[in-house]
Design a protein around this motif. Structure first.
Motif, PDB file in Angstrom:
ATOM      1  N   LYS A  97       0.834  -1.206   0.000  1.00 36.71           N
ATOM      2  CA  LYS A  97       0.000   0.000   0.000  1.00 36.71           C
ATOM      3  C   LYS A  97       0.865   1.251   0.000  1.00 36.71           C
ATOM      4  O   LYS A  97       0.555   2.232  -0.680  1.00 36.71           O
ATOM      5  N   MET A  98       1.957   1.215   0.768  1.00 36.54           N
ATOM      6  CA  MET A  98       2.869   2.353   0.811  1.00 36.54           C
ATOM      7  C   MET A  98       3.476   2.590  -0.573  1.00 36.54           C
ATOM      8  O   MET A  98       3.591   3.724  -1.028  1.00 36.54           O
ATOM      9  N   LEU A  99       3.859   1.523  -1.260  1.00 37.10           N
ATOM     10  CA  LEU A  99       4.460   1.663  -2.589  1.00 37.10           C
ATOM     11  C   LEU A  99       3.453   2.187  -3.617  1.00 37.10           C
ATOM     12  O   LEU A  99       3.840   2.759  -4.630  1.00 37.10           O
ATOM     13  N   GLN A 100       2.174   2.011  -3.343  1.00 33.53           N
ATOM     14  CA  GLN A 100       1.126   2.479  -4.248  1.00 33.53           C
ATOM     15  C   GLN A 100       0.616   3.874  -3.891  1.00 33.53           C
ATOM     16  O   GLN A 100      -0.051   4.497  -4.710  1.00 33.53           O
ATOM     17  N   ALA A 127       0.627   9.863  -2.384  1.00 32.82           N
ATOM     18  CA  ALA A 127       1.121  10.942  -1.524  1.00 32.82           C
ATOM     19  C   ALA A 127       2.609  10.793  -1.198  1.00 32.82           C
ATOM     20  O   ALA A 127       3.247  11.743  -0.767  1.00 32.82           O
ATOM     21  N   ILE A 128       3.164   9.612  -1.426  1.00 33.89           N
ATOM     22  CA  ILE A 128       4.577   9.373  -1.129  1.00 33.89           C
ATOM     23  C   ILE A 128       5.378   9.546  -2.420  1.00 33.89           C
ATOM     24  O   ILE A 128       5.039   8.958  -3.452  1.00 33.89           O
ATOM     25  N   ALA A 129       6.424  10.339  -2.348  1.00 34.39           N
ATOM     26  CA  ALA A 129       7.255  10.631  -3.523  1.00 34.39           C
ATOM     27  C   ALA A 129       7.928   9.365  -4.043  1.00 34.39           C
ATOM     28  O   ALA A 129       8.322   8.485  -3.261  1.00 34.39           O
ATOM     29  N   LYS A 165      11.541   4.464  -3.857  1.00 34.20           N
ATOM     30  CA  LYS A 165      12.742   3.786  -4.361  1.00 34.20           C
ATOM     31  C   LYS A 165      13.766   3.604  -3.244  1.00 34.20           C
ATOM     32  O   LYS A 165      14.429   2.572  -3.167  1.00 34.20           O
ATOM     33  N   LYS A 166      13.889   4.597  -2.373  1.00 31.13           N
ATOM     34  CA  LYS A 166      14.826   4.487  -1.251  1.00 31.13           C
ATOM     35  C   LYS A 166      14.403   3.359  -0.309  1.00 31.13           C
ATOM     36  O   LYS A 166      15.231   2.578   0.158  1.00 31.13           O
ATOM     37  N   THR A 214       7.221   0.063  -9.629  1.00 31.76           N
ATOM     38  CA  THR A 214       6.777   1.111  -8.708  1.00 31.76           C
ATOM     39  C   THR A 214       6.677   2.438  -9.462  1.00 31.76           C
ATOM     40  O   THR A 214       5.675   3.149  -9.352  1.00 31.76           O
ATOM     41  N   GLU A 215       7.694   2.723 -10.256  1.00 32.54           N
ATOM     42  CA  GLU A 215       7.712   3.967 -11.040  1.00 32.54           C
ATOM     43  C   GLU A 215       6.560   4.008 -12.046  1.00 32.54           C
ATOM     44  O   GLU A 215       5.933   5.043 -12.234  1.00 32.54           O
ATOM     45  N   LYS A 216       6.271   2.881 -12.672  1.00 36.60           N
ATOM     46  CA  LYS A 216       5.205   2.805 -13.679  1.00 36.60           C
ATOM     47  C   LYS A 216       3.820   2.614 -13.059  1.00 36.60           C
ATOM     48  O   LYS A 216       2.836   2.416 -13.759  1.00 36.60           O
TER      49      LYS A 216
END
Length: 180
Positions: free
Chosen positions: A45-48, A51-53, A58-59, A81-83
């Motif tokens: 959920k955090m990776l999706q 609101a999180i840059a 990636k970090k 994650t980027e896509k």
């Protein structure tokens, strides 16, 4: 069954891993990551989370998997994650595993019984399934007391159901038709 997009991502990773002769290594690592995601769904959920840059995501991935996952797999995680495709990670892992199984002549079979199968019965079942499928069999055993007896075998998209529960349901259906 994976969506077409998730299937393509998995196939791309699989082909890259095959080119580098790392298919088995990445298969094992991908399975560990998928299991960790299943156990901690908040991580996904955090990776999706929009609101999180992306750089923060990636970090987190780098911190969590650097040195533990092959660089190809880590880069794959960062790419999806980027896509904004990381939500399909579990489907991608399953599709990757299926590519591996197809290429290596392996089939995964799920056998559900009312009580745990002993080792002798397990060995007999694996031998019979190898003979029927002409493939190496990975047997996953499940126990479900509600089937009452017998066995339910899920073999790819096919299912063989010889459970007492199903037999009773079929008998009930026949009796209902006779009486009605």
């Amino acid at each position: 069954m994976a969506t077409i997009v998730n299937e393509r991502y998995a196939l791309s990773l699989y082909e890259a891993a095959r080119d580098e002769d790392k298919v088995s290594e990445i298969l094992d690592q991908f399975a560990v990551i998928a299991e960790a995601i299943r156990e901690a769904p908040d991580f996904l959920k955090m990776l999706q989370a929009p609101a999180i840059a992306l750089e923060d995501k990636k970090k987190v991935l780098q911190d969590a998997f650097s040195g533990k996952a092959d660089p190809y797999l880590l880069n794959f995680l960062m790419l999806i994650t980027e896509k904004r495709r990381v939500g399909g990670l579990l489907e991608m892992q399953e599709a990757y595993k299926q590519h591996y199984y197809e290429e290596h002549g392996i089939i995964e079979v799920i056998a559900t019984t009312a009580v745990p199968m002993d080792d002798a019965l397990t060995d007999q079942l694996i031998a019979k399934l190898r003979k029927i499928t002409s493939k190496e069999v990975i047997l996953r055993k499940k126990v479900d007391p509600s089937i009452l007896g017998g066995i339910v075998i899920k073999l790819g998209n096919d299912q063989i159901d010889t459970s007492v529960k199903t037999r009773l349901a079929e008998l009930t259906q026949k009796m209902t038709q006779i009486i009605a």
